[in-house]
Write an enzyme that holds these catalytic residues in place. Sequence first.
Site, PDB file in Angstrom:
ATOM      1  N   CYS A 142      14.588 -51.998  21.645  1.00 19.57           N
ATOM      2  CA  CYS A 142      13.806 -53.001  22.383  1.00 19.57           C
ATOM      3  C   CYS A 142      12.476 -52.437  22.884  1.00 19.57           C
ATOM      4  O   CYS A 142      11.598 -52.200  22.079  1.00 19.57           O
ATOM      5  CB  CYS A 142      14.639 -53.624  23.506  1.00 19.57           C
ATOM      6  SG  CYS A 142      13.969 -55.214  24.026  1.00 19.57           S
TER       7      CYS A 142
ATOM      8  N   HIS B 153      19.203 -55.521  20.672  1.00 15.67           N
ATOM      9  CA  HIS B 153      19.993 -54.643  21.547  1.00 15.67           C
ATOM     10  C   HIS B 153      21.351 -54.329  20.924  1.00 15.67           C
ATOM     11  O   HIS B 153      22.366 -54.946  21.275  1.00 15.67           O
ATOM     12  CB  HIS B 153      20.204 -55.301  22.917  1.00 15.67           C
ATOM     13  CG  HIS B 153      19.020 -55.190  23.829  1.00 15.67           C
ATOM     14  ND1 HIS B 153      18.764 -54.050  24.570  1.00 15.67           N
ATOM     15  CD2 HIS B 153      18.009 -56.045  24.086  1.00 15.67           C
ATOM     16  CE1 HIS B 153      17.653 -54.227  25.273  1.00 15.67           C
ATOM     17  NE2 HIS B 153      17.176 -55.429  24.992  1.00 15.67           N
TER      18      HIS B 153
ATOM     19  N   GLU C  19      23.288 -51.915  21.494  1.00 11.54           N
ATOM     20  CA  GLU C  19      24.264 -51.375  22.464  1.00 11.54           C
ATOM     21  C   GLU C  19      25.115 -52.491  23.078  1.00 11.54           C
ATOM     22  O   GLU C  19      26.204 -52.234  23.566  1.00 11.54           O
ATOM     23  CB  GLU C  19      23.551 -50.542  23.546  1.00 11.54           C
ATOM     24  CG  GLU C  19      22.899 -51.314  24.692  1.00 11.54           C
ATOM     25  CD  GLU C  19      21.600 -52.020  24.308  1.00 11.54           C
ATOM     26  OE1 GLU C  19      21.183 -51.940  23.131  1.00 11.54           O
ATOM     27  OE2 GLU C  19      21.017 -52.675  25.196  1.00 11.54           O
TER      28      GLU C  19
END
Length: 237
Positions: free
Chosen positions: A108, A212, A214
């Site tokens: 990001c 994202h 994660e």
Amino acid sequence: MKPIIGITSSTQKHNGLDSVSVHQKYVDSVITAGGIPFVLPIGNRETAKKSAEFCDGILLSGGEDLNPVSYDETPHPDVGKVNSKRDDFEIALVKYTREQKKPIFAICRGIASLNVALGGKLIQDVHSQLEKSIKHYQEAARGEVTHHVKVEKESLLHEITGQDELQVNSFHHQAVGRLADELKVSAKAPDGVIEAIEGKSRNPMMLAVQWHPEEMAHENEDMHKLFKAFVQEATKP
Ligand code: MN
């Protein structure tokens, strides 16, 4: 030996005091992929240099917009909150990590930091500056996918995931503009927005994504593979 992965952080108010902050999911994703996470506070050039020497790989995490001053532009009215100290620290960190020939994985805001650190520029507000842009700041939950990206065939991203298309989440209003010379595009959104970039050279590994992973890594094998490939690269002597 498990590699030490330095994760960049931000400054957030906690109980009214400026505090070091990083989302837990970055930490969890690094551990699950076999790395040892170390949170790197925003410091100065000296701490950036030492961090690059000490860590085996650097994860540039998400966060604020970059200050357009960092890439010699004047601010568009829709530029959000910036943190110039973080810009300076991360730009120095990228430089020193490159000198150390250690891998970088960027997420990001990290894709912006990497591109700017290497001499690129940003689109400051995709929704107002790009005609017919799709929605890149989703209101869906963080782990939900809301658009797809088309992966370049001859790319590290394609090699890692084995996919021509990836379904991703989207929490950004900025994007990569002019690409730094040593980087190339690895994936684009349907509106043409650059969603992933990587080094033209594979040594050291540099991979950056606008979404994202994660937030999805624990239940999405492709996103887990990104962390895994990065941690493996950081394991190499
Ligand atoms: Mn997007």
